[in-house]
Design an enzyme around this catalytic site. Sequence first.
Site, PDB file in Angstrom:
ATOM      1  N   CYS A 126       6.948  -1.539 -14.354  1.00 35.43           N
ATOM      2  CA  CYS A 126       6.559  -1.122 -12.791  1.00 35.43           C
ATOM      3  C   CYS A 126       6.122  -2.405 -12.428  1.00 35.43           C
ATOM      4  O   CYS A 126       5.219  -2.995 -12.677  1.00 35.43           O
ATOM      5  CB  CYS A 126       5.912  -0.001 -12.514  1.00 35.43           C
ATOM      6  SG  CYS A 126       5.367   0.123 -10.975  1.00 35.43           S
ATOM      7  N   GLU A 140      -1.243  -5.479 -10.324  1.00 33.67           N
ATOM      8  CA  GLU A 140      -1.271  -4.627 -11.504  1.00 33.67           C
ATOM      9  C   GLU A 140       0.349  -4.573 -11.780  1.00 33.67           C
ATOM     10  O   GLU A 140       1.246  -4.415 -11.025  1.00 33.67           O
ATOM     11  CB  GLU A 140      -1.831  -3.463 -11.199  1.00 33.67           C
ATOM     12  CG  GLU A 140      -3.289  -3.610 -11.167  1.00 33.67           C
ATOM     13  CD  GLU A 140      -4.108  -2.230 -10.988  1.00 33.67           C
ATOM     14  OE1 GLU A 140      -5.276  -2.373 -11.155  1.00 33.67           O
ATOM     15  OE2 GLU A 140      -3.610  -1.349 -10.198  1.00 33.67           O
ATOM     16  N   CYS A 168      -0.793  -4.470   0.285  1.00 33.91           N
ATOM     17  CA  CYS A 168       0.618  -4.103   1.015  1.00 33.91           C
ATOM     18  C   CYS A 168      -0.094  -3.780   2.536  1.00 33.91           C
ATOM     19  O   CYS A 168      -1.268  -3.439   2.977  1.00 33.91           O
ATOM     20  CB  CYS A 168       0.959  -2.706   0.374  1.00 33.91           C
ATOM     21  SG  CYS A 168       2.489  -2.290   1.284  1.00 33.91           S
ATOM     22  N   CYS A 193       0.723   3.315   4.325  1.00 32.68           N
ATOM     23  CA  CYS A 193       1.126   4.547   4.047  1.00 32.68           C
ATOM     24  C   CYS A 193      -0.325   5.515   3.829  1.00 32.68           C
ATOM     25  O   CYS A 193      -1.031   5.078   3.216  1.00 32.68           O
ATOM     26  CB  CYS A 193       1.888   4.883   2.890  1.00 32.68           C
ATOM     27  SG  CYS A 193       3.451   3.736   3.502  1.00 32.68           S
ATOM     28  N   CYS A 195       1.776   6.450  -9.894  1.00 28.55           N
ATOM     29  CA  CYS A 195       2.336   5.956  -8.424  1.00 28.55           C
ATOM     30  C   CYS A 195       1.523   5.978  -7.389  1.00 28.55           C
ATOM     31  O   CYS A 195       0.438   6.873  -7.337  1.00 28.55           O
ATOM     32  CB  CYS A 195       3.541   6.871  -7.854  1.00 28.55           C
ATOM     33  SG  CYS A 195       4.844   7.284  -9.128  1.00 28.55           S
ATOM     34  N   CYS A 234      -1.475   6.167   0.001  1.00 30.35           N
ATOM     35  CA  CYS A 234      -1.286   5.286  -1.085  1.00 30.35           C
ATOM     36  C   CYS A 234      -2.788   4.383  -1.153  1.00 30.35           C
ATOM     37  O   CYS A 234      -3.278   3.789  -0.174  1.00 30.35           O
ATOM     38  CB  CYS A 234      -0.089   4.479  -0.702  1.00 30.35           C
ATOM     39  SG  CYS A 234       0.352   3.092  -1.829  1.00 30.35           S
TER      40      CYS A 234
HETATM   41  N1  SAH Z   1       6.496   0.011  -0.913  1.00 33.86           N
HETATM   42  C1  SAH Z   1       7.323   0.624  -1.945  1.00 33.86           C
HETATM   43  C2  SAH Z   1       7.199   0.395  -3.202  1.00 33.86           C
HETATM   44  C3  SAH Z   1       5.944   1.314  -3.837  1.00 33.86           C
HETATM   45  S1  SAH Z   1       6.706   2.384  -4.616  1.00 33.86           S
HETATM   46  C4  SAH Z   1       7.674   1.872  -1.423  1.00 33.86           C
HETATM   47  O1  SAH Z   1       6.972   2.578  -0.516  1.00 33.86           O
HETATM   48  O2  SAH Z   1       8.644   2.331  -1.907  1.00 33.86           O
HETATM   49  C5  SAH Z   1       5.538   3.453  -5.033  1.00 33.86           C
HETATM   50  C6  SAH Z   1       6.029   4.978  -4.897  1.00 33.86           C
HETATM   51  O3  SAH Z   1       4.968   5.649  -5.178  1.00 33.86           O
HETATM   52  C7  SAH Z   1       6.411   5.140  -3.639  1.00 33.86           C
HETATM   53  O4  SAH Z   1       7.455   6.055  -3.556  1.00 33.86           O
HETATM   54  C8  SAH Z   1       5.212   5.709  -2.973  1.00 33.86           C
HETATM   55  O5  SAH Z   1       5.438   6.296  -1.738  1.00 33.86           O
HETATM   56  C9  SAH Z   1       4.703   6.428  -3.978  1.00 33.86           C
HETATM   57  N2  SAH Z   1       3.228   6.795  -3.918  1.00 33.86           N
HETATM   58  C10 SAH Z   1       2.347   6.034  -3.180  1.00 33.86           C
HETATM   59  N3  SAH Z   1       1.274   6.806  -3.134  1.00 33.86           N
HETATM   60  C11 SAH Z   1       1.058   7.703  -4.054  1.00 33.86           C
HETATM   61  C12 SAH Z   1       0.250   8.584  -4.541  1.00 33.86           C
HETATM   62  N4  SAH Z   1      -1.208   8.603  -4.235  1.00 33.86           N
HETATM   63  N5  SAH Z   1       0.760   9.574  -5.452  1.00 33.86           N
HETATM   64  C13 SAH Z   1       2.037   9.236  -5.750  1.00 33.86           C
HETATM   65  N6  SAH Z   1       2.789   8.699  -5.428  1.00 33.86           N
HETATM   66  C14 SAH Z   1       2.457   7.849  -4.432  1.00 33.86           C
END
Ligand code: SAH
Length: 399
Positions: free
Chosen positions: A104, A91, A111, A115, A369, A118
């Site tokens: 974006c 996406e 991934c 985390c 995000c 996510c």
């Molecule tokens: N793997 C990289 C790139 C992804 S960036 C990283 O971790 O930075 C996407 C951003 O959205 C990251 O800061 C991630 O932690 C955040 N994110 C992930 N899941 C989310 C959620 N459910 N709600 C809001 N932000 C989220």
Amino acid sequence: MKRNLLDLDARALTDFFNEIGEKSFRSGQVLRWIHQSGTTDFEQMTDLSHALRSKLAQCAVVDSPQCVSASEASDGTRKWLLSVGKDNAIETVFMPEVNRGTLCVSSQVGCALECAFCATGRQGFNRNLTTAEIIGQLWWATRKLSREPEWARLERDDADRPGRDNADRPISNVVMMGMGEPLTNFDNVVRAMQIMLDDHAYGLSRRKVTLSTAGIVPAIDRLREECPVALAISLHAPNDRLRDELVPINRKYSLRQLLAACQRYVDPLLGDDIPGVKWERKGAPRDFVTFEYIMLDGVNDGVQHARELVALTRDVPGKFNLIPFNSFAESGFQRSPDSRVRAFRDVLIAAGLVATVRRTRGDDIDGACGQLAGRVRDRRNRRTDRKPGIGRSLAEGRA
Ligand code: SAH
């Protein structure tokens, strides 16, 4: 096999032309045709000789991921699902604003980091994207938008408007914040970012390309040496105990190591002291790191966490971006109430830090995000202790 020219940055394209017995300056010409004109047909590259055009048609292609579906949110955010073959899709999200348009971009199919909060991590992991598939997202979106009347008009209206650089382009900023961990696909991501920065291609400044990472420490140092762009760190917790749970890569690279790498990143002078490191003349793209901090109700959003965070990041020039949690099915977490987010932010501001709350974009199309899921054929053995309920137990433990 024909060579996909979307895979090549200026250096690789120059090598390619030398290999086929052509002059190096062809590289700039062809980059402009591909990335600025959006041309895929070598016949249309009219400043190349006929002989070269047919030679290229024999041995090369310009091949980007194909769009399989598109959606538009009530706030104007657009999300595209792009097929990358074998039933995998990624996406890409476009967020228009008054003075800029941000794309974006995804770096992997799924991934591997898992985390806790996510959606992409839940999907599993299939593979790294190629350079062509990464830059192809910008290539495709630029071409798509520039053919829409709304954006064509914007190009005209904005030409003389002060404060908007890249005025002829709907996409003025790129964030490597889509699916995947960009620093575990280092070479392809860097090559794609070189194309974003290249004046023959997108000509974005280092400040307008942001890479976000969960904290792959050695790769942060490499990035500083090879392609320093704006850096964002997904911090999300003020101590190792909590961060180990939320961002499991923290078990490998602790907060202390991560913050030291951030310090090295924004301090170009320090780079000169490392033997063998050739610090870019242009210097650091920004003199601060953006710390992203997702607000999870009852988990990491208390004022005591904010105070811990102030102490933790004391030595690193950083700005805080508080991200309201975007929910997805069975995440197990809740978004912090506004009052808690404000109280948290106020502690940071009182300590003299810059802290903003990220505006949620495109959540009604699951484009916000952490909501990007794409279509991922998982190829990995999942860790056994990753249960959907982890958010709930973390929140209860702290209640
Ligand atoms: N793997 C990289 C790139 C992804 S960036 C990283 O971790 O930075 C996407 C951003 O959205 C990251 O800061 C991630 O932690 C955040 N994110 C992930 N899941 C989310 C959620 N459910 N709600 C809001 N932000 C989220």
